[in-house]
Each structure stands twice: as C-alpha cells, then as structure tokens.
Scaffold this motif. Structure first.
Motif, PDB file in Angstrom:
ATOM      1  N   ALA A 103      32.689  46.567  45.887  1.00 42.89           N
ATOM      2  CA  ALA A 103      32.126  45.380  45.237  1.00 42.89           C
ATOM      3  C   ALA A 103      32.577  45.304  43.781  1.00 42.89           C
ATOM      4  O   ALA A 103      32.871  44.220  43.276  1.00 42.89           O
ATOM      5  N   GLU A 104      32.650  46.445  43.101  1.00 47.99           N
ATOM      6  CA  GLU A 104      33.088  46.421  41.706  1.00 47.99           C
ATOM      7  C   GLU A 104      34.523  45.923  41.576  1.00 47.99           C
ATOM      8  O   GLU A 104      34.834  45.114  40.704  1.00 47.99           O
ATOM      9  N   LEU A 105      35.405  46.396  42.435  1.00 47.62           N
ATOM     10  CA  LEU A 105      36.787  45.920  42.363  1.00 47.62           C
ATOM     11  C   LEU A 105      36.891  44.442  42.717  1.00 47.62           C
ATOM     12  O   LEU A 105      37.730  43.723  42.153  1.00 47.62           O
ATOM     13  N   LEU A 106      36.029  43.966  43.609  1.00 47.86           N
ATOM     14  CA  LEU A 106      36.014  42.528  43.884  1.00 47.86           C
ATOM     15  C   LEU A 106      35.548  41.775  42.639  1.00 47.86           C
ATOM     16  O   LEU A 106      36.132  40.752  42.270  1.00 47.86           O
ATOM     17  N   MET A 107      34.498  42.289  41.965  1.00 46.19           N
ATOM     18  CA  MET A 107      34.031  41.643  40.737  1.00 46.19           C
ATOM     19  C   MET A 107      35.157  41.593  39.712  1.00 46.19           C
ATOM     20  O   MET A 107      35.394  40.551  39.084  1.00 46.19           O
ATOM     21  N   ARG A 108      35.851  42.705  39.541  1.00 46.34           N
ATOM     22  CA  ARG A 108      36.953  42.746  38.577  1.00 46.34           C
ATOM     23  C   ARG A 108      38.058  41.756  38.959  1.00 46.34           C
ATOM     24  O   ARG A 108      38.611  41.053  38.107  1.00 46.34           O
ATOM     25  N   SER A 109      38.377  41.677  40.243  1.00 48.63           N
ATOM     26  CA  SER A 109      39.436  40.759  40.672  1.00 48.63           C
ATOM     27  C   SER A 109      39.011  39.307  40.493  1.00 48.63           C
ATOM     28  O   SER A 109      39.845  38.451  40.188  1.00 48.63           O
ATOM     29  N   ARG A 110      37.733  39.026  40.650  1.00 40.69           N
ATOM     30  CA  ARG A 110      37.249  37.665  40.427  1.00 40.69           C
ATOM     31  C   ARG A 110      37.302  37.322  38.942  1.00 40.69           C
ATOM     32  O   ARG A 110      37.684  36.219  38.566  1.00 40.69           O
ATOM     33  N   PHE A 132      39.501  34.270  37.146  1.00 37.65           N
ATOM     34  CA  PHE A 132      39.103  33.303  36.117  1.00 37.65           C
ATOM     35  C   PHE A 132      40.111  33.336  34.975  1.00 37.65           C
ATOM     36  O   PHE A 132      40.514  32.291  34.456  1.00 37.65           O
ATOM     37  N   ALA A 133      40.536  34.540  34.581  1.00 36.93           N
ATOM     38  CA  ALA A 133      41.460  34.687  33.458  1.00 36.93           C
ATOM     39  C   ALA A 133      42.818  34.046  33.732  1.00 36.93           C
ATOM     40  O   ALA A 133      43.438  33.499  32.821  1.00 36.93           O
ATOM     41  N   VAL A 134      43.285  34.101  34.977  1.00 36.86           N
ATOM     42  CA  VAL A 134      44.603  33.540  35.309  1.00 36.86           C
ATOM     43  C   VAL A 134      44.489  32.177  36.002  1.00 36.86           C
ATOM     44  O   VAL A 134      45.479  31.649  36.487  1.00 36.86           O
ATOM     45  N   LEU A 135      43.281  31.630  36.052  1.00 36.42           N
ATOM     46  CA  LEU A 135      43.016  30.300  36.630  1.00 36.42           C
ATOM     47  C   LEU A 135      43.378  30.218  38.107  1.00 36.42           C
ATOM     48  O   LEU A 135      43.979  29.250  38.563  1.00 36.42           O
ATOM     49  N   LEU A 158      39.220  32.628  43.993  1.00 37.62           N
ATOM     50  CA  LEU A 158      37.769  32.611  43.792  1.00 37.62           C
ATOM     51  C   LEU A 158      37.059  32.032  45.015  1.00 37.62           C
ATOM     52  O   LEU A 158      36.064  32.589  45.477  1.00 37.62           O
ATOM     53  N   LEU A 159      37.580  30.968  45.566  1.00 36.91           N
ATOM     54  CA  LEU A 159      36.987  30.380  46.767  1.00 36.91           C
ATOM     55  C   LEU A 159      37.157  31.283  47.984  1.00 36.91           C
ATOM     56  O   LEU A 159      36.226  31.459  48.767  1.00 36.91           O
ATOM     57  N   ARG A 160      38.325  31.890  48.128  1.00 38.61           N
ATOM     58  CA  ARG A 160      38.603  32.783  49.260  1.00 38.61           C
ATOM     59  C   ARG A 160      37.697  34.012  49.257  1.00 38.61           C
ATOM     60  O   ARG A 160      37.349  34.535  50.304  1.00 38.61           O
ATOM     61  N   VAL A 219      32.772  40.045  49.720  1.00 40.67           N
ATOM     62  CA  VAL A 219      32.736  38.679  49.207  1.00 40.67           C
ATOM     63  C   VAL A 219      31.606  38.547  48.192  1.00 40.67           C
ATOM     64  O   VAL A 219      30.628  39.282  48.240  1.00 40.67           O
ATOM     65  N   TYR A 220      31.790  37.624  47.280  1.00 39.79           N
ATOM     66  CA  TYR A 220      30.764  37.290  46.281  1.00 39.79           C
ATOM     67  C   TYR A 220      29.711  36.424  46.953  1.00 39.79           C
ATOM     68  O   TYR A 220      30.033  35.423  47.603  1.00 39.79           O
TER      69      TYR A 220
END
Length: 145
Positions: free
Chosen positions: A53-60, A64-67, A72-74, A142-143
């Motif tokens: 979950a932490e790596l998913l949070m970081r990837s999300r 956001f940073a790379v738009l 984010l939806l996936r 997933v978030y």
C-alpha cells in the motif's frame, strides 16, 4: 482496521519533483532513493503493480507530480473511483513524507498510509495531510479513499 503500525523514518525526507524534467533516469518524485524508471515509473507504465500500500501511495503521489491522470484512475478502487479527474497543471508537488502505515504489506488485504504532501500552487506553498485507505482488488493494491 487491526494491525501493527510502523513508522518509516527513511520515508520522512521531503522529495523534489519537476514534472517537466522527469525522465526514467530522474530521481523519483516519491522521494525514495531510486530513479523514476526503476521506482514509480515502472508502475505508471504497467504491467507491474505496487506490492505494498505504501508503494502504491508513493506511485500515486508521483502520478500527481507527472500529471498521469490515467494511472490515478487505474489505481483507484472501481467502487469509489470517479469517472474522470482533472489535474491542475499550476500545482507543483514538491515533497512527500510518509508519516505512518498500518498493514498494507504483500500479506495483507487492506492497509492505510498517513502522509504529508507538499506543493506549490501559483507560487504559494501548501500541504495536504491525509490518511488514505487501500485494499486489494483482483490481486492488486488500489486506493479506496
């Protein structure tokens, strides 16, 4: 949710991001000591999925940073996912701190990540602090909300 809580002090250092300059060889916006291509970029490009979950949070955060709205939806739980999202190109994400995690390992089905995300919007600094919930859906993190 029951489970142990773990602090990751290594995660608490702010990261830097510049979406216009992020390449596979750039430092990852999420703040881990890895290139974007070896870290969050591999999840954005698929088919790799975040193992925790932490790596998913970081990837999300990095999305956001790379738009990367598509990622984010996936990576959003279908039960809570909006039909679309609009990212603000005037927002520059400047650092991520992971404050706490509960569960969310490869051996769990749910987890939470408490984080602080730093940004600037039109030159004004801001901070978003949140405790996000994550779950497994079809085997992938997933978030949820």
């Amino acid at each position: 949710m029951a489970g142990r809580s773990a602090r990751n002090s290594r995660s608490a250092r702010p990261s830097r991001s510049s979406r216009s300059a992020v390449t596979a060889d750039s430092p990852c916006p999420c703040g881990l000591d890895a290139t974007y291509g070896a870290c969050c970029g591999r999840f954005h490009a698929g088919p790799a999925t975040a193992p925790t979950a932490e790596l998913l949070m970081r990837s999300r955060y990095s999305a956001f940073a790379v738009l990367d709205a598509a990622y984010l939806l996936r990576s959003w739980d279908p039960a809570t996912r909006p039909p679309a999202i609009e990212l603000d190109p005037a927002t520059r994400w400047t650092g991520l701190e992971i404050l706490d995690t509960t569960d969310g390992s490869p051996f769990h089905t749910t987890g939470t990540v408490t984080f602080r995300a730093h940004f600037t919007r039109r030159g004004e600094p801001g901070v978003q602090e949140e405790r996000s919930r994550f779950a497994r859906h079809d085997g992938a993190w997933v978030y949820v909300g």
